[in-house]
Write an enzyme that holds these catalytic residues in place. Structure first.
Site, PDB file in Angstrom:
ATOM      1  N   ASP A  18     -10.096   3.533   1.751  1.00  0.00           N
ATOM      2  CA  ASP A  18      -8.928   4.305   1.348  1.00  0.00           C
ATOM      3  C   ASP A  18      -8.529   5.327   2.414  1.00  0.00           C
ATOM      4  O   ASP A  18      -9.104   5.395   3.501  1.00  0.00           O
ATOM      5  CB  ASP A  18      -9.205   4.976   0.000  1.00  0.00           C
ATOM      6  CG  ASP A  18      -8.003   4.911  -0.934  1.00  0.00           C
ATOM      7  OD1 ASP A  18      -6.863   4.893  -0.442  1.00  0.00           O
ATOM      8  OD2 ASP A  18      -8.209   4.880  -2.164  1.00  0.00           O
ATOM      9  N   ASP A  74       0.397   3.035  -5.150  1.00  0.00           N
ATOM     10  CA  ASP A  74      -0.295   2.416  -6.275  1.00  0.00           C
ATOM     11  C   ASP A  74       0.678   1.797  -7.277  1.00  0.00           C
ATOM     12  O   ASP A  74       1.746   2.330  -7.552  1.00  0.00           O
ATOM     13  CB  ASP A  74      -1.157   3.454  -7.000  1.00  0.00           C
ATOM     14  CG  ASP A  74      -2.343   3.897  -6.172  1.00  0.00           C
ATOM     15  OD1 ASP A  74      -2.606   3.280  -5.121  1.00  0.00           O
ATOM     16  OD2 ASP A  74      -3.008   4.874  -6.574  1.00  0.00           O
TER      17      ASP A  74
END
Length: 434
Positions: free
Chosen positions: A153, A217
Site C-alpha cells: 500500500d 477504493d
C-alpha cells in the site's frame, strides 16, 4: 464530463500497450490475473487465524477453488503495532497466536496459496508498521512466514528529504527486496502495487509487479463501479500477460448492488482482465452471488492462456466516443479471445435498453462473414449474427456478455454489398448503395 480528442487517446493507448509488452515483470508467476480472496471488504481489521482458516476451507467446499480461486490474502491489521526489539514485524500475538507460519502451512495443505499486506511508508493505512527502510528485512519475514503474495500500500509516505525519489523508487525498493530474498529462498513472489493511480502507475507498474491499482477504493454503490470502469476504459492497453490493471476487490454480496449490477461488476472486472479477489463473507454468501463468481465461461476469458489483453470500447454509446463520464462509461466493448471475439454490452441507464451494433465496429470481426453467438451468462448458443447484433431489453445497469465465432461467409446476395455502405465503393468509384 469531458471528451478526449480521439488522436490523443489513441496515441496514449498505443504507447501504454507497447510499454507493457516490453517491460512486463516475467518471473514465472502470475502470468494470468490472480483469482482469490481478500479479507478487507468484508472484515477490515476484524480478522484472526480462525477466520482465515475457515475462509480457506469454504473456498474449497463452495467450489471456488475448483473454479480457479487459489489465493487467500490477509489485508491490513494483522501485525502487532510495534516492531520487536530486533526490528521485525510480528503477527498479532492474540489473534494469530499460533503464528503465521502455521497458518500458511494449513492453507497450503488445502492446495491454496497465501498473501499478506504491507505498506511502502512508515505505517500501513490502519496504523501498523510499514516497510520503508526495512524492505529486505520484511521481505525475509514474509518469506519465513510462508507467504506467496504481497499487497503493498501507499500510506504514511516519508518526507521528501528522506526519500529523495519519486513514487516509482519507493516501490522499486520492495520489488528489489522481494527479488533478492526470493533468489535466496527459491521463491518468486507475486507483488501487487496498491498505489491508487495517482502517479500514473499503469505506465510503470509492470516493471515492478504483477498488478497495480489504477483508482481509489471501491464502494458498494453502482456509481463507484461506473467510475472505475470509466477510468479504466482509457487504460485497457496497459494490461497483458504478467501485468494487470487492478480495478480493486469484488464487492459482490456486500450489500448495495442489485443482482444485475453484480453481474455487470463481475463481467467488467473479468473481461478487462483485472485480478479477481473476492471480498465477501463466504459464510453468508448466497447461491446467486456464488453463481456469478463461478461462471466458468466468464472466468475462462479472464484466464485465457493464449490472449492476455483486455476488452476495450469500440463505441461509447450514451456519450460521444472518447468521452469520460463517471456515471455513463462506454457501453460497447470487444476483445480477442482464444476461440473467438468477446463482447460486453453495458447498460448504464436506469431503465431497460435495446442495444445494437454493427459487427465490424469491433476491429476483431471480419467483414463479409457470419458469426455464431454464445451467450456467456445464459450459457446458450443463440444462432448466427449477420452484420449486426441486437440485444433487446437489457436490464437497468445490466450486462450482456457474448463470444462470437467465425461461422463462414455471410449469405450471398445481401444488399447493400457492404454492411457499412457509406464506407465502400465499387472499383469504378461509385457508391455501393444504401
Amino acid at each position: 464530463m469531458f471528451s478526449f480528442p480521439a488522436w490523443v487517446a489513441t496515441v496514449g493507448l498505443v504507447a501504454l500497450g507497447s510499454l507493457n509488452i516490453v517491460h512486463a515483470l516475467n518471473n514465472g508467476v502470475a502470468k494470468l490475473p490472480i483469482l482469490g480472496y481478500n479479507t478487507w471488504n468484508a472484515y477490515q481489521c476484524n480478522i484472526d487465524e480462525n477466520l482465515l482458516l475457515t475462509t480457506a476451507k469454504l473456498m474449497k467446499s463452495l467450489g471456488l477453488q475448483a473454479a480457479g480461486y487459489e489465493y487467500v490474502n490477509i489485508d491490513d491489521c494483522w501485525a502487532e503495532k510495534n516492531r520487536t526489539a530486533e526490528g521485525n514485524i510480528i503477527e498479532d500475538q492474540v489473534r494469530f497466536k499460533n503464528g503465521m507460519k502455521k497458518l500458511t502451512q494449513q492453507i497450503h495443505a488445502l492446495g491454496l496459496k497465501t498473501g499478506i499486506y504491507g505498506d511502502s511508508g512508515w505505517f500501513t493505512c490502519a496504523g501498523y508498521p510499514g516497510s520503508y527502510g526495512n524492505e529486505v528485512r520484511d521481505a525475509q519475514t514474509f518469506a519465513n512466514m510462508g507467504f506467496d503474495y504481497l499487497k503493498y500500500d501507499n500510506c504514511a509516505i516519508p518526507y521528501d528529504n528522506i526519500t529523495r525519489q519519486g513514487i516509482v523508487g519507493k516501490y522499486q525498493r520492495m520489488s528489489d527486496a522481494l527479488i533478492q530474498v526470493g533468489k535466496a529462498v527459491g521463491k518468486n513472489f507475486v507483488f501487487s502495487l496498491c498505489e491508487w493511480g495517482w502517479s500514473q502507475v499503469w505506465l510503470w507498474g509492470a516493471q515492478l509487479g504483477h498488478s497495480w491499482r489504477t483508482t481509489g477504493d471501491i464502494s458498494t454503490q453502482w456509481e463507484s463501479l461506473t467510475s472505475i470502469i470509466n477510468f479504466n476504459s482509457f487504460l485497457t492497453q496497459a494490461t497483458n500477460f504478467y501485468g494487470r490493471n487492478d480495478m480493486d476487490m469484488l464487492q459482490l454480496g456486500n450489500g448495495g448492488l442489485t443482482f444485475e449490477e453484480s453481474k455487470s461488476h463481475f463481467t467488467a472486472w473479468a473481461l478487462m482482465k483485472s485480478p479477481l479477489l473476492i471480498g465477501t463473507n463466504l459464510s453468508a454468501i448466497t447461491p446467486e452471488i456464488l453463481g456469478i463468481l463461478t461462471n466458468k465461461e466468464i472466468l475462462a476469458i479472464n484466464q485465457d492462456p493464449v490472449v492476455g489483453t483486455s476488452i476495450s470500447p469500440f463505441r461509447w454509446g450514451v456519450n460521444p466516443d472518447w468521452t469520460s463520464n463517471d456515471t455513463h462509461p462506454a457501453q460497447y466493448w470487444s476483445g480477442q479471445a482464444q476461440f473467438g471475439t468477446v463482447f460486453m454490452l453495458l447498460n448504464t441507464l436506469n431503465e431497460p435498453s435495446t442495444m445494437t451494433f454493427n459487427l465490424t465496429e469491433s476491429p476483431f470481426i471480419r467483414a463479409g462473414r457470419q458469426y455464431s453467438v454464445r451467450d456467456l451468462w445464459t450459457h446458450t448458443d443463440n444462432g448466427t449474427a449477420v452484420r449486426t447484433f441486437t440485444a433487446k431489453d437489457v436490464p437497468p445497469h445490466g450486462v450482456i456478455a457474448l463470444l462470437l465465432k467465425d461461422a463462414g461467409d455471410e449469405p450471398a446476395g445481401l444488399y447493400p454489398a457492404c454492411s457499412v455502405w457509406w464506407q465502400c465503393t465499387d472499383k469504378n468509384g461509385t457508391r455501393v448503395g444504401g
